[in-house]
Scaffold this motif. Sequence first.
Motif, PDB file in Angstrom:
ATOM      1  N   THR A   1      -2.948   7.607   6.670  1.00  0.00           N
ATOM      2  CA  THR A   1      -4.012   7.580   5.939  1.00  0.00           C
ATOM      3  C   THR A   1      -3.354   6.679   4.918  1.00  0.00           C
TER       4      THR A   1
ATOM      5  N   LYS B   1      -3.664   3.886   0.702  1.00  0.00           N
ATOM      6  CA  LYS B   1      -4.281   3.708  -0.281  1.00  0.00           C
ATOM      7  C   LYS B   1      -3.588   2.575  -0.712  1.00  0.00           C
ATOM      8  N   ASN B   2      -5.136   1.641  -0.446  1.00  0.00           N
ATOM      9  CA  ASN B   2      -5.034  -0.056  -0.602  1.00  0.00           C
ATOM     10  C   ASN B   2      -4.683  -0.407  -2.162  1.00  0.00           C
TER      11      ASN B   2
ATOM     12  N   ASN C   1       0.949  -1.677   0.125  1.00  0.00           N
ATOM     13  CA  ASN C   1       0.005   0.069  -0.283  1.00  0.00           C
ATOM     14  C   ASN C   1       1.087   1.620   0.250  1.00  0.00           C
TER      15      ASN C   1
ATOM     16  N   ASP D   1      -5.702  -1.737  -4.320  1.00  0.00           N
ATOM     17  CA  ASP D   1      -7.507  -1.784  -5.594  1.00  0.00           C
ATOM     18  C   ASP D   1      -7.773  -0.360  -5.040  1.00  0.00           C
ATOM     19  N   GLY D   2      -6.795   0.334  -4.815  1.00  0.00           N
ATOM     20  CA  GLY D   2      -6.508   2.549  -5.163  1.00  0.00           C
ATOM     21  C   GLY D   2      -7.898   3.354  -4.320  1.00  0.00           C
ATOM     22  N   SER D   3      -8.904   1.934  -3.295  1.00  0.00           N
ATOM     23  CA  SER D   3      -8.933   2.786  -1.923  1.00  0.00           C
ATOM     24  C   SER D   3      -8.499   3.127  -1.193  1.00  0.00           C
ATOM     25  N   THR D   4      -9.204   4.547  -0.152  1.00  0.00           N
ATOM     26  CA  THR D   4      -7.935   4.763   0.501  1.00  0.00           C
ATOM     27  C   THR D   4      -9.071   4.753   2.401  1.00  0.00           C
ATOM     28  N   ALA D   5      -7.842   3.990   2.806  1.00  0.00           N
ATOM     29  CA  ALA D   5      -8.261   3.664   4.240  1.00  0.00           C
ATOM     30  C   ALA D   5      -8.329   4.583   5.067  1.00  0.00           C
TER      31      ALA D   5
END
Length: 674
Positions: free
Chosen positions: A140, A142-143, A113, A145-149
């Motif tokens: 913060t 970025k995963n 990530n 898969d493109g999502s933000t955790a």
Amino acid sequence: MRRNLSSFALATASLACFLLLAACNTGGPRLRYLIISPSGTTTISATTTQQFTATAFYSNGTSQPVSATWMSSATSVAMIDNNGVATAIAFGTTTITAAFSGVTAPGVSLAVNQLLSITVTPATVTIAAPQTQQYTAMGTFKNPDGSTAAPTDITSLVDSANGWNSSNTSVATIDNTGLATAVASGSTMITAALYGVTSTPPASLTVGGAVALSLVVSPAAPISIAVGNALTFTVQEKWSDGSFRNPPAGAVITWSSDTPASAAILANSGIAAGFAKGTPKITANETSPATLTGSTTLTVVQGTAHYAYVANNGDSTIQWYTVTAGTTPYLKSAGTIGVGTVLQSFLHPDGQYLYAIDDLSDVFVLDIAPSSSIAPLPGTPAVAPIAQPQAKAGVGNSTNFGAIDPYGRFLYVVDGTSNTIFGYTINPADGSLTLIPGTGAAFTTNLNGPVSMVMDHSGSYLYVINAGTTGAGSNTVSAYMIHQVSDGSGALGALAPLTAQPTIPTGTVPQYAALDPSGTYLYVANNTTSPASATSNSVSAYSIGAGGVLTQLASSPYSISGATSVINVAVDPSGAYLYVLDAGNGLVFSYNIGAGGAIGAVNGALAATGSGPTGISVDPTGVLIAVDNNLDGPPGTISLIGIGGSGPGTVSDLTPSTVNAGNSPYFVIFYNAP
């Protein structure tokens, strides 16, 4: 020509063939497959590492870790060395595989990530040297898969020497746990760095002048009081420069005890009262303007009776005695002091003041010598510096009776002639009295021949015993709320009838009353003065519930068989025995107290008193009862009654059975102390 082999040659050839076949059929267990751990998908951050292992599984059911050849499908995302240690390089996903002895393991996923940002909190804070401040870093990511955790606490990851940084170390330093230490006045910026990302914006740390750190409670442990005593605690603020300062004007300080059954403390004043043996923790909290706390430990001991006092109405004196409750001479006269035609004396719970009421309704305040380092001796009352009556409680009669709340804040006197309660606040500096607004000549609510009173342990409720035989409120206990603060409904210490239960019936012509040591039960002596009834010569018993409400016990009133003039009651320090004083026959009864405060069977034989007994008092160790005999003499006498001689709680006359007092003594009281 044809040649035949010899039998030896044939045998040799056969053996060679056998060995060859055997060699061909005796190889080790075969490698069946490899498994990589951890399996599935593992997620790490750039620049961090992940250890992988390969395990070989064989045809004979065994397995073992092996040194495999490792591969990463995307070396731009992560690389892996010969030991199976993968190093994350950049955001993305790669497949990790391993090969051994011609067998390749199924691949596993390694996701890397991306740390997008770091936020450090608190963003702005001011402390003083040498205070410390713990910072927290939230990251913060970025995963793959493109999502933000959601932000994650990464404080423990920012652990390198340069992970945390103070821009001005002469003002404050910061360690690798995020703990900043103030050094000198000034400002500095605090940042955290991880995976090549630095927190933004930086946190601002200001080191200013001294600040309050905590509260210091006085007196500090070790400090002891006895059951029945009161003690006032105070606080100071401890500041970062090492100084101690009083809380500022308007500061809100609240007090608490973690064991109020042992010692309760008034939330708004810091006055503690001891009720049972124990070691409660006393805590003070300041909530405005600062948020500070401090505590100490108070030890409550049962204590012993050091002195006894008796009011001699016939010769206008108070007489005092030294006390050795367990051995003769029990009470030894130590002196007298003249104080009007005194009817009753009673002690302030801190032991500094003795109050006396005479039959003109005058209330006197007497100092008590506090230590052996000064003259007169400890326990000696002295009129000076207050030589004149401090208050006028009523119109003058023989039924004045006073009581002080357990914390020593308020003194109340009931005047039986005018059916009035006078209330006073007590000045802790000199014991002087100030009439509480709303009490005095105007306060006659629900009173009918009042003769005595008691207060509950919380200091919130006052119970007055009404001996009137006719009219509204006769033969009752009147219950009042004591205002704990000044507000629109009353002044501090003012009285108001309990809304839920202003009065509750007693037996016929009730006289004096007592609480059990826990403050849970109230016992009232019912006399036989005309008109006699089925509830004459009995004891009414009540439980004290929420809001001070009294509930009469199921079998109450309890008849005292053989008594002809029940006048007073007392409970022993353990709460297991009730002592009933019969003035008609001059006897003391002992009764067992059962579950729920119920009065049980008579406990052993009776003990004799002199003539006209009125008051009954139990020493704090529970071995001696003192009863005044106001019709003996002159001189009057005090009966000495032992406890426990024929079994727990039993009563019997001691030898000598009496000690001389002044003319017409009333109400022996004991001074209890550690």
